[in-house]
Design a protein around this motif. Sequence first.
Motif: not given
Length: 277
Positions: A68, A71-72, A126, A130-132, A151, A153
């Motif tokens: 997190l 950046p994505e 978050a 949110r992709p991580l 990646a 979610t």
Amino acid sequence: MPPARKRARAYDPVKTRAAVLAQFAQVRDGVRGLDEERLARPSGLGDWSVRELAAHVTTALENVSRGLDLPEPAGRVVALLDWPFATAGRADDIAAGTRRLAADHPDLDALYARVGERFAERLAAAPDGRPLATLHRTAGSTAEDGAPNGAMTLADYLVTRTVELVVHTDDLNRAAGTDIPFDRQALATCTRLLADALAAKAPGASTEVRIPPYAVVQCVEGPRHTRGTPPNVVETDPLTWIRLATGRTDWRTALDEARVAASGERADLGPLLPLMG
């Protein structure tokens, strides 16, 4: 060869978040009660000690916080049912990072406190979608140790955290003689994800695998069962299933010890296990 893709079941993100936090808190309480003699015992996982295993558990949450903080990602998306098969091949890097982590943090309770507080803070801000980056390396690893595998979610990645936490809770209990309890939702989620991974690896409907009270899946090619008692049935309890799926025990041993019941010519799951290395 990657397993056949199968749609993952839905998991309630609110319940998953609560399960991860609850299981981590259970482990922290259990680790807090370990004396030096038990921390020095072998963990049963390679050459790790119980201390190193206990330190490694914190990376289940820390990897989320680190993801997190980045950046994505723009890399490929790892589907939830692909994750169990994407964790192999990192053993050496994980082991090296874990040894550094344990050496750098002799006060395990302080490490758990720091990791838990950071995770709760990052998680609160978050969104589930949110992709991580999925980081299959420990907090002590360097960038040279390897890149993220892709990646996911946040909601999906938290489902995988239940696997990490439940599996290592069981490892700690067996190695250190603790009795750390399992959060019911964490245990259910872990069991279901690994059962669905089996169905993805061996698609079909000739064999029914029952893991009461949490999961029933059909798998293995062959004649499709439509009604009545299935001709091929495997049944076991959640912890035995998790140990089989992660290589903590083998199929033949579980059968010999009557921890698995298997009937039918297509009920031999031995060649399909473990699912995770």
